[in-house]
Design an enzyme around this catalytic site. Structure first.
Site, PDB file in Angstrom:
ATOM      1  CB  ALA A  92      -0.870  -0.018   1.246  1.00 31.34           C
ATOM      2  N   GLY A 120       0.273  -5.174   0.738  1.00 24.94           N
ATOM      3  CA  GLY A 120      -0.802  -5.203  -0.247  1.00 24.94           C
ATOM      4  C   GLY A 120      -0.330  -5.796  -1.569  1.00 24.94           C
TER       5      GLY A 120
HETATM    6  N1  CAA Z   1       4.515   3.551   0.203  1.00 26.95           N
HETATM    7  C1  CAA Z   1       4.991   4.797  -0.059  1.00 26.95           C
HETATM    8  N2  CAA Z   1       6.289   5.051  -0.324  1.00 26.95           N
HETATM    9  C2  CAA Z   1       7.138   4.011  -0.297  1.00 26.95           C
HETATM   10  C3  CAA Z   1       6.717   2.700  -0.019  1.00 26.95           C
HETATM   11  C4  CAA Z   1       5.326   2.483   0.223  1.00 26.95           C
HETATM   12  N3  CAA Z   1       4.820   1.266   0.453  1.00 26.95           N
HETATM   13  N4  CAA Z   1       7.791   1.877  -0.052  1.00 26.95           N
HETATM   14  C5  CAA Z   1       8.843   2.651  -0.346  1.00 26.95           C
HETATM   15  N5  CAA Z   1       8.457   3.933  -0.494  1.00 26.95           N
HETATM   16  C6  CAA Z   1       9.294   5.085  -0.862  1.00 26.95           C
HETATM   17  C7  CAA Z   1      10.362   5.354   0.165  1.00 26.95           C
HETATM   18  O1  CAA Z   1       9.898   6.233   1.181  1.00 26.95           O
HETATM   19  C8  CAA Z   1      11.456   5.998  -0.693  1.00 26.95           C
HETATM   20  O2  CAA Z   1      11.091   7.324  -0.913  1.00 26.95           O
HETATM   21  P1  CAA Z   1      12.221   8.476  -1.013  1.00 26.95           P
HETATM   22  O3  CAA Z   1      13.113   8.055  -2.134  1.00 26.95           O
HETATM   23  O4  CAA Z   1      11.433   9.716  -1.236  1.00 26.95           O
HETATM   24  O5  CAA Z   1      12.915   8.467   0.334  1.00 26.95           O
HETATM   25  C9  CAA Z   1      11.329   5.265  -2.026  1.00 26.95           C
HETATM   26  O6  CAA Z   1       9.998   4.711  -2.033  1.00 26.95           O
HETATM   27  C10 CAA Z   1      12.330   4.143  -2.222  1.00 26.95           C
HETATM   28  O7  CAA Z   1      12.272   3.277  -1.099  1.00 26.95           O
HETATM   29  P2  CAA Z   1      13.585   2.697  -0.417  1.00 26.95           P
HETATM   30  O8  CAA Z   1      14.620   3.763  -0.277  1.00 26.95           O
HETATM   31  O9  CAA Z   1      13.147   1.989   0.816  1.00 26.95           O
HETATM   32  O10 CAA Z   1      14.083   1.657  -1.526  1.00 26.95           O
HETATM   33  P3  CAA Z   1      14.751   0.229  -1.359  1.00 26.95           P
HETATM   34  O11 CAA Z   1      14.996  -0.259  -2.725  1.00 26.95           O
HETATM   35  O12 CAA Z   1      15.858   0.293  -0.367  1.00 26.95           O
HETATM   36  O13 CAA Z   1      13.607  -0.709  -0.697  1.00 26.95           O
HETATM   37  C11 CAA Z   1      11.440  -1.667  -0.452  1.00 26.95           C
HETATM   38  C12 CAA Z   1      12.451  -0.995  -1.399  1.00 26.95           C
HETATM   39  C13 CAA Z   1      11.967  -3.050  -0.010  1.00 26.95           C
HETATM   40  C14 CAA Z   1      10.155  -1.854  -1.192  1.00 26.95           C
HETATM   41  C15 CAA Z   1      11.238  -0.786   0.810  1.00 26.95           C
HETATM   42  O14 CAA Z   1      10.970   0.528   0.409  1.00 26.95           O
HETATM   43  C16 CAA Z   1      10.111  -1.216   1.715  1.00 26.95           C
HETATM   44  O15 CAA Z   1      10.284  -2.123   2.521  1.00 26.95           O
HETATM   45  N6  CAA Z   1       8.954  -0.553   1.593  1.00 26.95           N
HETATM   46  C17 CAA Z   1       7.847  -0.775   2.469  1.00 26.95           C
HETATM   47  C18 CAA Z   1       7.104  -2.017   2.085  1.00 26.95           C
HETATM   48  C19 CAA Z   1       5.938  -2.233   2.999  1.00 26.95           C
HETATM   49  O16 CAA Z   1       6.027  -2.103   4.206  1.00 26.95           O
HETATM   50  N7  CAA Z   1       4.813  -2.589   2.386  1.00 26.95           N
HETATM   51  C20 CAA Z   1       3.634  -2.829   3.105  1.00 26.95           C
HETATM   52  C21 CAA Z   1       2.852  -1.587   3.162  1.00 26.95           C
HETATM   53  S1  CAA Z   1       1.474  -1.763   4.217  1.00 26.95           S
HETATM   54  C22 CAA Z   1       0.304  -2.567   3.320  1.00 26.95           C
HETATM   55  O17 CAA Z   1       0.491  -2.956   2.223  1.00 26.95           O
HETATM   56  C23 CAA Z   1      -0.990  -2.667   4.079  1.00 26.95           C
HETATM   57  C24 CAA Z   1      -2.049  -3.479   3.462  1.00 26.95           C
HETATM   58  O18 CAA Z   1      -2.155  -4.659   3.710  1.00 26.95           O
HETATM   59  C25 CAA Z   1      -3.078  -2.839   2.639  1.00 26.95           C
END
Ligand code: CAA
Ligand code: NAI
Length: 714
Positions: free
Chosen positions: A68, A113
């Site tokens: 998400a 998500g």
């Molecule tokens: N939403 C919004 N922004 C996000 C995001 C997300 N889910 N995931 C990453 N971003 C943004 C980061 O804030 C970052 O932004 P900036 O460049 O402006 O700082 C950019 O995307 C790149 O992210 P990373 O620097 O973290 O990149 P990475 O390659 O090192 O890692 C990743 C990539 C493994 C996807 C990592 O970003 C991550 O773990 N993201 C979160 C994933 C997560 O927790 N997903 C679950 C969300 S909750 C959900 O989905 C609820 C549900 O059931 C409905």
């Protein structure tokens, strides 16, 4: 392949009889508004198209859907919105009930998500490097789009509950073995997915909700849930989301699918609106925010660090050498004599061996890492390295002598870093002819374990050197936070007042154990008194003596710790400090310390009083906040969130409270300020409120708003 229909966040195209939906929402294909709608629009288009017999859903760019859009969470004030339309759950139901087979093609990460979307598809294929997971608990929430219901149906109850409650992603191989993924694609993902999809044409789509064979029964599941709850209580102390995730998976085993989804939604709601979730989301973005330095753009030229050297193979030098070697960087490790060098190397070897024993990596890997560390008693080879980290005893004269020597041996363009914990970087740099190349790298002990790296900017330190260290910290597996050059920098400067108050509380009547317990219950990894014993009480004592602060009568000074040091009780390392320690370093109460406390109370004329756990927390945590506000106002930290990230990663502050500054926002700055005023009346000038805190409190503002202003002017 062609037939691009419309440019949007989800692009439909076709390859013969298979429709392709490509999600393109950089950088991580989060499910921002427009993505779910795009998926539905694409499916509707292909449903009408009789030539399309199966669908592949794939991510463009570096990843499948990473979850998400976390930025959207803060905007949700009620889940009423969710019920108005079909919501994301409805979107996934639509995907699952689609009449043609849908294959999710996964590369990068399918998280949250993203994995929920993939599980609503009928089949999943992945490249070997892909990872899948339900990391929601790390944000203080649980999967909210039936993840807790579909995952155990694919992977079984034990795996499902582990993934939802711990939140760690798993590899494609593990996902295949667990039944989450149906096939690993070794070559081109899209081609592999298309081929797989064609094998399903004409078959009736397999719906995850209908797969009940892995859901076990009450008898087999009970020990699984009991174990998971116990593990979550230990590993995620005080956190509500992991327990809620377990409840939700349990619901999957007891209720029909749609009922289970309803139960998940209730638990999801409780978590989403919790302070814990807001704090953890603040930490998620904070971890990334700290890398953004006003005035230093992302594309500034960095200095390649291919070879390094460390001076001093003691506690910190040895750990820093390991950190560099772990990242594949060959490192020279210099000591003054063979015995010290041997001791240092033996500790490194022991630490690596422990990791091998625990199965963290192989003996072969350990040998490779050891081979990267080259012990030496001279500066031979120092002229070739790109960065030198000094980690000798804490003393200005010695540090200046070493930097004078490094100035002579290091090549032009080498970074000269000091691992000092308190000393003035500018003064250290003044011993060289190149202060722009000098920087502080304040690792935390044990350096190979702790995630925090304070990067101390001297007044001459160049932007290139700062940018290099910020990027290098990530490569080293650390979170680098840029701080200014003041005594103790950010973390230790704040730690002083925090530990001072812990001692005052004991002087005033609190039991040593009560102080530690109150802060432990608050969520700190360890209480402040026990932390002193762990780090060594003599460290601060020596510094206080060097700065001539002992017995300064102009402000109230804590007395007990100096007395303990005078008695040779330096903490764990001498078997006694505030507590007594056995050979396994287990603490016990020491009546000797009671006697000392009584004596000191008599000396200073304090009649012991009852002190509540609430006051213990306020006195210690607000001391952190007040000093943090001064640091912020003086510009030694760039943002309040930088302080939060420092405290969470270096001082065992509970992430679910968001760090000290975020916590103060949560309490309300006006309330914090007023309480500090009361402390000032009672305890004097040490408690004078920081002007920034006063201003924000009076204006009804928060530290988070202060940060937004910083970001806007950067
Ligand atoms: N939403 C919004 N922004 C996000 C995001 C997300 N889910 N995931 C990453 N971003 C943004 C980061 O804030 C970052 O932004 P900036 O460049 O402006 O700082 C950019 O995307 C790149 O992210 P990373 O620097 O973290 O990149 P990475 O390659 O090192 O890692 C990743 C990539 C493994 C996807 C990592 O970003 C991550 O773990 N993201 C979160 C994933 C997560 O927790 N997903 C679950 C969300 S909750 C959900 O989905 C609820 C549900 O059931 C409905
Ligand atoms: P330590 O006493 O364990 O190690 C210092 C080492 O430096 C000793 O092995 C000593 O032989 C060596 N040394 C002294 N002079 C030398 C020289 N001229 N050339 C080569 N080696 C020399 O000390 P520790 O704890 O590792 O501290 C080192 C620095 O790190 C200090 O500045 C300290 O303030 C800082 N620091 C310490 C932390 C801790 O928790 N121990 C945490 C963060 C920073």
């Amino acid at each position: 392949m062609s037939d691009q229909v419309q440019p949007s966040l989800v692009q439909p195209s076709k390859d013969g009889d298979v429709g392709i939906l490509t999600v393109n929402n950089p950088p991580v294909n989060a499910l921002s508004p427009g993505v779910p709608e795009g998926i539905i629009a694409g499916l509707e288009q292909f449903e009408k198209d009789d030539a399309v017999k199966a669908i592949v859903l794939i991510g463009g760019g570096r990843t499948f859907i990473a979850g998400a859009d976390i930025k959207e969470f803060g905007k949700i004030t009620s889940l009423g919105d969710r019920r108005k339309g079909p919501g994301f759950l409805g979107v996934l139901d639509r995907v699952e009930s689609y009449p043609k087979p849908i294959v999710a093609a996964i590369h990068g990460t399918a998280l949250g998500g993203g994995l929920e979307t993939a599980m609503a598809c009928h089949y999943r294929v992945a490249v070997p490097s892909a990872q899948v997971g339900q990391p929601e608990v790390k944000l203080g929430i649980i999967p909210g789009a039936a993840g807790t219901q579909r995952l155990p149906r694919l992977a079984g109850v034990a795996k499902g509950v582990e993934m939802c409650a711990a939140g760690d992603p798993i590899s494609a191989k593990d996902a295949l073995e667990s039944g989450i993924v149906d096939q690993i694609v070794e070559g081109d993902l899209l081609q592999g997915a298309l081929a797989f999809a064609r094998t399903k044409i004409g078959t009736s789509p397999r719906r995850t909700r209908d797969l009940n064979s892995k859901l076990g029964n009450e008898q087999t599941n009970a020990p699984i849930f009991a174990f998971a709850r116990d593990a979550a209580r230990k590993k995620a102390r005080n956190l509500m989301a992991p327990q809620a995730a377990i409840d939700a998976v349990e619901a999957a085993t007891k209720l029909p699918f749609d009922e289970g989804v309803k139960r998940e939604a209730e638990l999801f709601q409780d978590c989403l609106f919790s302070d814990q979730s807001k704090a953890l989301i603040h930490v998620f973005f904070g971890d990334r925010e700290v890398a953004k330095i006003p005035g230093i753009s992302k594309d500034i030229a960095q200095i390649p660090v291919n070879q390094a050297a460390v001076v001093g193979a003691g506690t910190m030098g040895g750990g820093i050498a390991m950190v560099l070697a772990n990242a594949g960087i060959p490192v020279l490790l210099k000591e003054t004599d063979q015995a010290a060098l041997d001791r240092g190397l033996a500790t490194i070897r022991k630490n690596y061996s422990n990791s091998v024993k625990k199965g963290r990596f192989s003996q072969e890997e350990m040998d490779k890492r050891m081979a990267r560390i080259r012990p030496t008693l001279t500066y031979d080879g120092f002229g070739e390295v790109d960065m030198i980290v000094e980690a000798v005893f804490e003393g200005m004269a010695l540090k200046k002598q070493i930097f004078g020597e490094l100035d002579k041996v290091a090549k032009q363009g080498a970074i000269l870093a000091s691992n000092t914990s308190t000393l003035n970087i500018d003064e250290i740099a003044s011993a060289t002819s190149r202060p722009e190349w000098v920087i502080g790298t304040h690792f935390f002990s044990p350096a190979n374990v702790m995630r925090l790296l304070e990067i101390v900017r001297g007044k001459a330190t160049s932007k290139e050197v700062i940018a290099t260290l910020m990027a290098l910290s990530k490569k080293l597996g650390k979170v680098g936070v840029l701080v200014g050059n003041c005594r103790g920098f950010v973390g230790n400067r704040m730690f002083g007042p925090y530990r001072r108050e812990a001692q005052f509380l004991v002087e005033e009547g609190a039991a040593v154990e009560a102080v530690d317990q109150a802060l432990y219950d608050y969520g700190m990894a360890m209480g402040p008194v026990a932390t002193g014993d762990l780090a060594g009480l003599d460290v601060g004592w020596r510094i206080r003596k060097e700065y001539g602060e002992i017995r300064d009568t102009s402000v109230r000074q804590p007395i007990l710790e100096d007395r303990l040091c005078e008695m040779g009780r330096y903490g764990q390392k001498t078997g006694a400090g505030w507590y007594k320690y056995d050979e396994n370093r287990r603490p016990t109460h020491d009546p000797e310390v009671d006697k000392l406390i009584e004596q000191v109370r008599a000396e200073i004329g304090r009649t012991p009083r009852e002190i509540s756990a609430e006051e213990i927390v306020e006195r210690t945590i607000y001391a952190l906040v007040n000093e943090g506000a001064r640091i912020l106002e003086d510009g030694y930290a760039l943002r309040a969130v930088d302080i939060d990230i420092i405290y969470i990663n270096g001082y065992g502050f509970p992430a679910y409270r968001g760090g000290p500054m975020w916590y103060a926002d949560t309490v309300g700055l006006k309330k914090v300020y007023e309480r500090i005023r009361e402390f000032e009346k009672e305890h004097g000038a040490l408690w004078t409120p920081a002007p920034l805190l006063q201003r924000l409190a009076e204006e009804g503002k928060t530290f988070a708003e202060f940060d937004r202003k910083v970001a806007a002017t950067a």
